[in-house]
Write a protein that holds these residues in place. Structure first.
Motif, PDB file in Angstrom:
ATOM      1  N   HIS A 158      12.423  21.392  81.947  1.00  0.00           N
ATOM      2  CA  HIS A 158      13.874  21.573  82.074  1.00  0.00           C
ATOM      3  C   HIS A 158      14.629  20.254  82.224  1.00  0.00           C
ATOM      4  O   HIS A 158      15.835  20.208  81.999  1.00  0.00           O
ATOM      5  CB  HIS A 158      14.174  22.508  83.238  1.00  0.00           C
ATOM      6  CG  HIS A 158      13.559  23.868  83.034  1.00  0.00           C
ATOM      7  ND1 HIS A 158      13.848  24.639  81.937  1.00  0.00           N
ATOM      8  CD2 HIS A 158      12.639  24.541  83.757  1.00  0.00           C
ATOM      9  CE1 HIS A 158      13.139  25.759  81.998  1.00  0.00           C
ATOM     10  NE2 HIS A 158      12.389  25.716  83.079  1.00  0.00           N
TER      11      HIS A 158
ATOM     12  N   ALA B 237      10.097  24.716  92.339  1.00  0.00           N
ATOM     13  CA  ALA B 237      10.640  26.006  91.958  1.00  0.00           C
ATOM     14  C   ALA B 237       9.497  26.863  91.385  1.00  0.00           C
ATOM     15  O   ALA B 237       8.593  26.330  90.735  1.00  0.00           O
ATOM     16  CB  ALA B 237      11.729  25.831  90.908  1.00  0.00           C
ATOM     17  N   THR B 238       9.554  28.158  91.641  1.00  0.00           N
ATOM     18  CA  THR B 238       8.450  29.044  91.258  1.00  0.00           C
ATOM     19  C   THR B 238       8.107  28.928  89.787  1.00  0.00           C
ATOM     20  O   THR B 238       6.941  28.843  89.411  1.00  0.00           O
ATOM     21  CB  THR B 238       8.835  30.507  91.566  1.00  0.00           C
ATOM     22  OG1 THR B 238       9.253  30.568  92.927  1.00  0.00           O
ATOM     23  CG2 THR B 238       7.650  31.438  91.357  1.00  0.00           C
ATOM     24  N   GLN B 239       9.139  28.857  88.947  1.00  0.00           N
ATOM     25  CA  GLN B 239       8.909  28.898  87.503  1.00  0.00           C
ATOM     26  C   GLN B 239       8.123  27.694  87.005  1.00  0.00           C
ATOM     27  O   GLN B 239       7.402  27.773  86.018  1.00  0.00           O
ATOM     28  CB  GLN B 239      10.261  28.965  86.785  1.00  0.00           C
ATOM     29  CG  GLN B 239      10.114  29.318  85.316  1.00  0.00           C
ATOM     30  CD  GLN B 239      11.410  29.094  84.552  1.00  0.00           C
ATOM     31  OE1 GLN B 239      12.337  28.461  85.039  1.00  0.00           O
ATOM     32  NE2 GLN B 239      11.467  29.633  83.355  1.00  0.00           N
ATOM     33  N   GLU B 240       8.249  26.544  87.684  1.00  0.00           N
ATOM     34  CA  GLU B 240       7.605  25.340  87.163  1.00  0.00           C
ATOM     35  C   GLU B 240       6.442  24.864  88.017  1.00  0.00           C
ATOM     36  O   GLU B 240       5.834  23.840  87.721  1.00  0.00           O
ATOM     37  CB  GLU B 240       8.640  24.225  87.006  1.00  0.00           C
ATOM     38  CG  GLU B 240       9.448  23.950  88.244  1.00  0.00           C
ATOM     39  CD  GLU B 240      10.677  23.097  87.946  1.00  0.00           C
ATOM     40  OE1 GLU B 240      11.059  22.959  86.781  1.00  0.00           O
ATOM     41  OE2 GLU B 240      11.252  22.567  88.912  1.00  0.00           O
TER      42      GLU B 240
END
Ligand SMILES: [Fe+2]
Length: 231
Positions: free
Chosen positions: A61, A199-202
């Protein structure tokens, strides 16, 4: 020129460095402008932790919010082999919507992709296939004393028709050099945390990268000094 080598434990080099111009088959087919003298940069007096430079590769991101790409890239492949870490990511809507062929096989075209290679924590290469040709950027973080790092970068651009006639080489080189200063401004103000706040997503990508880099620290503990003995 005599190569200089320093290992804290006095060991010899454990692996060979890659030839960044030939490591990607599609790039090896091209002829490149020499990187000397204009295709290089040297950044000194940084407090950048080398770990931050490595982890940049697993931060999809940041391409969007730091470098201004339209979309975050899609990670297509990631291969870890001893001291080498390699990934291929795809940019643009084509990759975002269709990261795989209908049969699930990864697409093999290279347009709008970047191959990211780390050889240990000191040598990296970004091999990017754009409509303007291939560009290869090496970023080599070198710790010079406790809390101080220098960064060396080289910029290799494939030769294309019209490069010299219309100033295209200079334009492409200027464009290639835009991204690193933006990264440095962030790395130079990041504080190393172990474990990192993610962050959870990464989180998965960062954890994999931190696990891989553990082999390069003499203590086996990523970026941490041994605790001072208590008195
Ligand atoms: Fe970056």
């Amino acid at each position: 020129m005599q190569a200089k080598w320093h290992d804290a434990a006095g060991r010899p080099p454990e692996w060979d460095v890659p030839d960044v111009l030939t490591v990607a088959a599609h790039a090896a087919e091209h002829d490149f402008h020499p990187a000397w003298p204009d295709g290089r940069s040297h950044h000194t007096h940084l407090r950048v932790h080398p770990q931050m430079v490595v982890e940049n590769a697993v931060d999809p991101h940041h391409f969007r919010f730091v470098h201004g790409t339209e979309l975050s890239p899609v990670i297509l492949e990631e291969i870890v082999d001893g001291p080498s870490w390699w990934a291929r990511v795809g940019f643009g809507r084509g990759w975002a919507k269709h990261p795989c062929d209908a049969d699930g096989a990864l697409r093999t075209d290279t347009m709008n992709t970047i191959e990211l290679l780390w050889s240990g924590m000191g040598i990296s290469a970004n091999i990017e296939h754009t409509r303007d040709g291939i560009r290869i950027i090496t970023i080599n973080p070198t710790p010079v004393e406790d809390g101080r790092t220098e960064l060396f970068a080289t910029y290799w651009l494939s030769r294309t028709d019209g490069d010299l006639a219309d100033g295209g080489y200079r334009r492409r080189l200027d464009e290639a050099k835009l991204a690193l200063p933006d990264d440095i401004r962030i790395w130079d103000n990041q504080i190393f945390l172990e474990p990192p706040g993610l962050a959870t997503q990464e989180a998965a990508g960062f954890r994999r990268m931190r696990h891989w880099t553990r082999q390069f620290y003499p203590t086996g503990r990523t970026g941490l000094r041994e605790p001072e003995p208590s008195v």
